[in-house]
Design a protein around this motif. Structure first.
Motif, PDB file in Angstrom:
ATOM      1  N   ASN A 137       2.150   0.830   8.461  1.00  0.00           N
ATOM      2  CA  ASN A 137       0.977   0.151   9.189  1.00  0.00           C
ATOM      3  C   ASN A 137       1.444  -1.204   9.688  1.00  0.00           C
ATOM      4  O   ASN A 137       1.055  -1.500  10.877  1.00  0.00           O
ATOM      5  CB  ASN A 137      -0.150   0.173   8.513  1.00  0.00           C
ATOM      6  N   THR A 141       1.305  -2.012  13.566  1.00  0.00           N
ATOM      7  CA  THR A 141       0.613  -3.080  13.824  1.00  0.00           C
ATOM      8  C   THR A 141       1.029  -4.283  14.817  1.00  0.00           C
ATOM      9  O   THR A 141       0.844  -4.713  15.896  1.00  0.00           O
ATOM     10  CB  THR A 141      -0.383  -4.051  12.660  1.00  0.00           C
ATOM     11  N   SER A 142       2.417  -4.790  14.179  1.00  0.00           N
ATOM     12  CA  SER A 142       3.298  -5.548  14.875  1.00  0.00           C
ATOM     13  C   SER A 142       3.674  -4.848  16.337  1.00  0.00           C
ATOM     14  O   SER A 142       3.654  -5.643  17.333  1.00  0.00           O
ATOM     15  CB  SER A 142       4.477  -5.859  14.048  1.00  0.00           C
ATOM     16  N   ASP A 145       0.911  -5.218  18.595  1.00  0.00           N
ATOM     17  CA  ASP A 145       0.733  -6.613  18.888  1.00  0.00           C
ATOM     18  C   ASP A 145       1.659  -7.026  19.890  1.00  0.00           C
ATOM     19  O   ASP A 145       1.172  -7.812  20.989  1.00  0.00           O
ATOM     20  CB  ASP A 145       0.909  -7.615  17.867  1.00  0.00           C
TER      21      ASP A 145
END
Length: 552
Positions: A137, A141-142, A145
């Motif tokens: 996760n 998420t990175s 982003d």
């Protein structure tokens, strides 16, 4: 002497004092105690002696006045001693029941501890799984982003109509995306790459497996069967194997002819080529294949142990956890090995007793009565057979062997339970076996011919002896592949001891079988003196004839 031993157990005997012979007669008072350990029989005898002395003293002092009318004094004394014996037996039974309850309580506690450990392991597994999910996760998420940053940068450049000024930023972000993609793929593919299976197998075999007290033949066989899997599935990192690799291997083993390297037309061919050849034959011409038992025991059992160990060492999930490898339905089922019948033993023993080679003469008898494995009998030395307290004889498999130089050599046994004391029943002593043992020095092999073929030393003495013994069975006409081989003598010995009503834990100790329950794991792991005494009196099944072995 207050105790005498009979085939049916111990008997208490007390002579009548001379002063009471006119009243009680000259015949001693006798009570049957049954088949109980000698130590317990001696204790009961002491109690009965003390009690009978009090009764004799009372009779001398009071005469027959203390007896009820028309009661024979001798009958009264015997009845009182029987009552005392019944009380002692009752107390013993209560003590055994209390002990059993204590053991059951301990077993329940141990089961609860095991359940707690299992829960802790499940919690640890969930924590590892959750950690992996968090890592994935976080990477995702990175990645999102970074993707958002790229879009914002492009939108800004478009608004300012100045793409050149953001090119360095886009290159940096592109590198970061590539790195994140690799991290995601690594996480989803089981994490970082572990050692190749060939490397891990050599390390496991050298540093772990051979140091666990398991017979060398067993560890080498397991090693070779695992290498067979590597040859089939490829030498990959140990965390890169999947369920299909193992299921396809099982499918292949199901069609490969057994011992295909010994078949002329298949000699030198690969396992896959041998399987393809066998599959091409019609069903009535197809060569015999491996059994379910062989596939499960010789191939997948060592694979499961290997992956269980290396998965713990290198922190990945074993591909054989919580899965079932399905053996194709057309594979022949398990062949049940059966014991020899009394008639078959009576055919075999006269032939064996006439053999000149010591192992061919004595191993059939020792296997059928003691349940000893051929791999345990072959290495026996003169020092391993000796007399213990009570004029009883045993075979000791708990000590090291003496090598050719006089030093200590570790005795190879199948498992921990095989390192044991074997009691020799009196019926074995009646044969010439002990006389033969006495002709050997302590450091001498009892069966020296097992180790040499002419002047050449045999690589696998136990394997060679097993082949010769099975050839002897074929000569007698009682050999059937797998069903009745020399190993069937262990089944025979178990039947003989069951028929004699020997306690299961005692005959498991005698044959070296593992205890199946926590309760039975408590207590001495080798035979106690009292248990040796029970086995010493082992009766033979009706009709079994050992006379060919008896010393005349």
């Amino acid at each position: 002497m207050y105790l005498t031993r009979r085939d049916n157990g111990f008997r208490f005997q007390r002579r009548i004092p001379k002063t009471l012979v006119p009243i009680l007669g000259a015949s001693p008072i006798r009570l049957h105690l049954g088949r109980i350990p000698a130590r317990k029989a001696a204790l009961i005898a002491r109690l009965l002696v003390s009690h009978s002395d009090r009764l004799f003293h009372g009779l001398v002092r009071n005469g027959c006045r203390s007896m009820p009318d028309n009661t024979d004094p001798r009958d009264a004394i015997i009845a009182e001693l029987q009552r005392q014996l019944a009380e002692v037996m009752d107390e013993t039974q209560k003590t055994m029941e209390a002990t059993e309850q204590a053991i059951q309580a301990q077993e329940s506690l141990h089961a609860a501890e095991l359940e707690q450990q299992a829960n802790e392991m499940r919690v640890a597994a969930l924590e590892r799984e959750n950690t992996l999910r968090r890592d994935v996760n976080a990477v995702y998420t990175s990645f999102m982003d970074t993707q958002a940053t790229v879009l914002q940068t492009l939108e800004k450049a478009k608004a300012e109509r100045n793409v050149t000024s953001v090119t360095p930023k886009l290159e940096s972000l592109s590198e970061k995306i590539v790195s994140l993609n690799a991290a995601v793929e690594t996480s989803l593919d089981g994490g970082y790459v572990r050692p190749l299976m060939s490397v891990a197998l050599d390390q496991w075999h050298r540093e772990i497996r051979v140091n666990q007290g398991i017979a060398e033949k067993k560890t080498d066989t397991d090693y070779n069967r695992i290498k067979d899997f590597v040859a089939f599935a490829g030498d990959k990192p140990i965390n890169k194997y999947r369920f299909f690799d193992f299921q396809k291997f099982a499918n292949l083993l199901a069609i490969v002819p057994s011992n295909y390297n010994k078949i002329p037309e298949l000699r030198g061919k690969t396992r896959e080529e041998a399987a393809a050849y066998n599959a091409s034959l019609s069903s009535d011409q197809r060569l015999e294949t491996l059994s379910i038992t062989t596939i499960e025991t010789n191939y997948f059992s060592p694979l499961q142990v290997f992956f269980q160990d290396v998965a713990a060492e290198y922190e990945f999930r074993s591909p054989l956890v919580d899965v079932k490898i399905r053996i194709p339905k057309f594979v022949k089922g398990k062949t049940v090995r059966r014991p020899f019948t009394i008639e078959e033993l009576n055919q075999w023993f006269p032939v064996a007793a006439m053999e000149k080679r010591a192992e061919m003469k004595w191993m059939p008898l020792l296997g059928a009565i003691l349940g000893a494995r051929v791999g345990e009998l072959v290495p026996l030395q003169g020092k391993d057979v000796y007399r213990v307290e009570g004029n009883m004889w045993v075979i000791d498999l708990t000590t090291d062997l003496t090598d050719d130089g006089g030093g200590a050599e570790e005795r190879q046994v199948k498992n921990a339970g095989s390192r044991r004391i074997i009691a020799l029943p009196d019926i074995i002593i009646r044969t010439g076996f002990i006389d033969y043992v006495k002709t050997r020095r302590p450091e001498d092999n009892l069966f020296p011919a097992c180790f040499y073929h002419g002047k050449e030393r045999i690589v696998d003495p136990a394997g060679a002896a097993s082949k010769r013994l099975n050839a002897q069975l074929k000569k007698v006409g009682i050999h059937r592949v797998i069903e009745t081989t020399f190993h069937s003598t262990r089944h025979t010995a178990k039947d003989i001891m069951r028929l004699a009503k020997i306690d299961e834990r005692i005959h498991d100790k005698q044959t070296g079988h593992a205890n199946k329950t926590v309760s039975r794991n408590y207590g001495a792991k080798t035979l106690l003196r009292e248990e040796i005494e029970v086995l010493r009196l082992l009766p033979l099944p009706e009709g079994l004839d050992l006379s060919p072995y008896f010393v005349r």
